[in-house]
Design a protein around this motif. Structure first.
Motif, short mmCIF file in Angstrom:
data_model
loop_
_atom_site.label_atom_id
_atom_site.label_comp_id
_atom_site.label_asym_id
_atom_site.label_seq_id
_atom_site.Cartn_x
_atom_site.Cartn_y
_atom_site.Cartn_z
N GLY A 19 24.75 61.40 -80.07
CA GLY A 19 25.62 61.60 -79.43
C GLY A 19 26.89 60.86 -79.39
O GLY A 19 28.14 61.87 -79.26
N GLN A 22 28.39 63.27 -81.53
CA GLN A 22 28.98 64.86 -81.66
C GLN A 22 30.39 64.11 -80.38
O GLN A 22 31.30 65.04 -80.45
CB GLN A 22 28.07 65.22 -79.85
CG GLN A 22 26.74 65.69 -81.11
CD GLN A 22 27.40 67.69 -81.13
OE1 GLN A 22 27.54 67.19 -82.46
NE2 GLN A 22 26.95 68.15 -80.28
N THR A 23 30.30 63.64 -79.76
CA THR A 23 31.66 62.79 -79.47
C THR A 23 32.61 62.51 -80.52
O THR A 23 34.19 63.14 -79.80
CB THR A 23 31.22 61.31 -78.30
OG1 THR A 23 30.93 61.76 -77.49
CG2 THR A 23 32.18 61.09 -77.97
N ILE A 26 34.48 66.34 -81.52
CA ILE A 26 34.55 66.44 -80.49
C ILE A 26 36.25 66.04 -81.13
O ILE A 26 37.86 66.22 -80.29
CB ILE A 26 34.22 66.30 -79.36
CG1 ILE A 26 33.09 67.70 -79.21
CG2 ILE A 26 34.95 66.91 -78.20
CD1 ILE A 26 32.08 67.04 -78.02
N SER A 27 36.20 64.66 -80.76
CA SER A 27 37.22 63.98 -80.07
C SER A 27 38.83 64.43 -81.52
O SER A 27 39.72 64.60 -81.43
CB SER A 27 37.38 62.22 -80.33
OG SER A 27 36.20 61.85 -79.34
N PHE A 90 30.99 73.13 -77.77
CA PHE A 90 30.89 72.52 -78.24
C PHE A 90 32.21 72.36 -79.23
O PHE A 90 33.64 72.19 -78.92
CB PHE A 90 30.53 72.43 -79.90
CG PHE A 90 31.02 71.04 -80.62
CD1 PHE A 90 30.56 69.31 -80.77
CD2 PHE A 90 31.55 71.12 -82.02
CE1 PHE A 90 31.45 68.87 -81.44
CE2 PHE A 90 32.24 70.54 -82.80
CZ PHE A 90 31.95 69.02 -82.28
N SER A 162 37.23 63.39 -73.48
CA SER A 162 36.03 63.97 -74.82
C SER A 162 34.06 64.01 -73.80
O SER A 162 33.48 64.64 -73.86
CB SER A 162 35.94 63.97 -75.63
OG SER A 162 35.23 62.31 -75.98
N SER A 163 34.19 62.78 -73.11
CA SER A 163 32.74 62.87 -72.34
C SER A 163 33.30 63.12 -70.72
O SER A 163 31.83 64.21 -71.06
CB SER A 163 33.44 61.08 -71.31
OG SER A 163 34.10 61.39 -70.64
N VAL A 170 27.05 70.02 -73.32
CA VAL A 170 27.33 69.28 -75.63
C VAL A 170 26.05 67.77 -74.92
O VAL A 170 26.77 67.57 -73.72
CB VAL A 170 28.99 68.62 -76.23
CG1 VAL A 170 28.59 68.38 -76.68
CG2 VAL A 170 29.56 70.18 -74.65
N GLU A 172 26.67 64.60 -75.84
CA GLU A 172 27.40 63.86 -76.64
C GLU A 172 27.09 62.47 -75.67
O GLU A 172 25.95 62.25 -75.33
CB GLU A 172 29.43 64.11 -76.25
CG GLU A 172 29.13 64.57 -74.89
CD GLU A 172 29.47 63.50 -73.93
OE1 GLU A 172 30.11 62.13 -73.85
OE2 GLU A 172 27.94 63.36 -73.10
N VAL A 173 27.70 61.26 -76.18
CA VAL A 173 27.32 59.88 -75.79
C VAL A 173 26.92 59.86 -74.83
O VAL A 173 26.05 59.30 -74.32
CB VAL A 173 28.33 58.95 -76.42
CG1 VAL A 173 29.43 58.70 -76.21
CG2 VAL A 173 27.04 57.50 -76.60
#
Length: 219
Positions: A19, A22-23, A26-27, A90, A162-163, A170, A172-173
């Motif tokens: 996760g 992914q974060t 994206i960032s 994403f 991004s969260s 997505v 993510e984290v």
């Protein structure tokens, strides 16, 4: 109790790491998009074209007036409905964060360029520089000190924002953490780990921004 918490974190680490990847992806892509788009915005905004400035102002106000979350929903759900264009969640997150970030970075670049003494532009023109050469070799390098600290702050906002990608699917984290909590009910421990992750990513950037701002203020 402490040992069980550590064991849970160790067991959950691979899922959290995926996760987090992914974060960060994206960032990073959003920041890259925002940087290049923002520089382009800032340069175009200082060319003196009335109609171009109107278009840029509309673009800026749209992203200032409408929350990023709404833009995520509009792009992710709206494009397939109205245009038949489906973007993976994403890349939808990257696109929206990049466009939003570009509007913010662009205003910083514009302000930094316009704050330069007019003589700098005239000096560049006098030695035969024109168009992109004037910006690449004279104006942007001199504006760099003025725009770097606030731009870094925008980068941290992109990372934290991004969260929101979790809301369009997505993993993510934040989503990874929620999945672990649903399975283990250890919300305090997992959210503590998420807090630590964002702190470790964002705090160094914020600290670097403050250091550069102080150093260049006395340069």
């Amino acid at each position: 109790m402490a040992s069980s918490g550590i064991e849970l974190l160790l067991v959950s680490l691979p899922q959290l790491a995926m996760g987090a990847g992914q974060t960060l992806a994206i960032s990073a892509l959003g920041i890259l998009f925002a940087t290049f788009g923002g520089v382009l915005y800032g340069v175009l905004a200082t060319l003196g074209s009335r109609w171009l400035n109107i278009l840029l102002r509309v673009y800026l106000e749209l992203f200032r007036a409408i929350p990023v979350l709404v833009w995520l929903y509009l792009v992710f759900f709206g494009l397939p409905i109205f245009f038949g264009l489906s973007i993976p969640s994403f890349w939808c997150a990257v696109l929206v964060l990049g466009l939003w970030g570009a509007s913010e970075v662009g205003e910083v670049v514009r302000g930094a360029l316009q704050s330069l003494p007019r003589g700098q532009r005239e000096a560049g023109l006098s030695i035969g520089l024109g168009g992109w050469q004037l910006y690449a070799y004279v104006l942007l390098p001199q504006a760099l000190k003025r725009m770097t600290p606030p731009t870094i702050n925008i980068y941290t906002r992109i990372i934290k924002t991004s969260s929101l990608a979790v809301l369009i699917g997505v993993v993510e984290v934040i989503k990874a953490g929620q999945q672990i909590i649903e399975r283990t009910y250890e919300s305090v421990l997992i959210y503590g780990a998420l807090f630590l992750f964002f702190f470790l990513v964002c705090y160094p950037l914020s600290a670097a921004s403050r250091v550069l701002e102080r150093r260049w203020a006395h340069a």
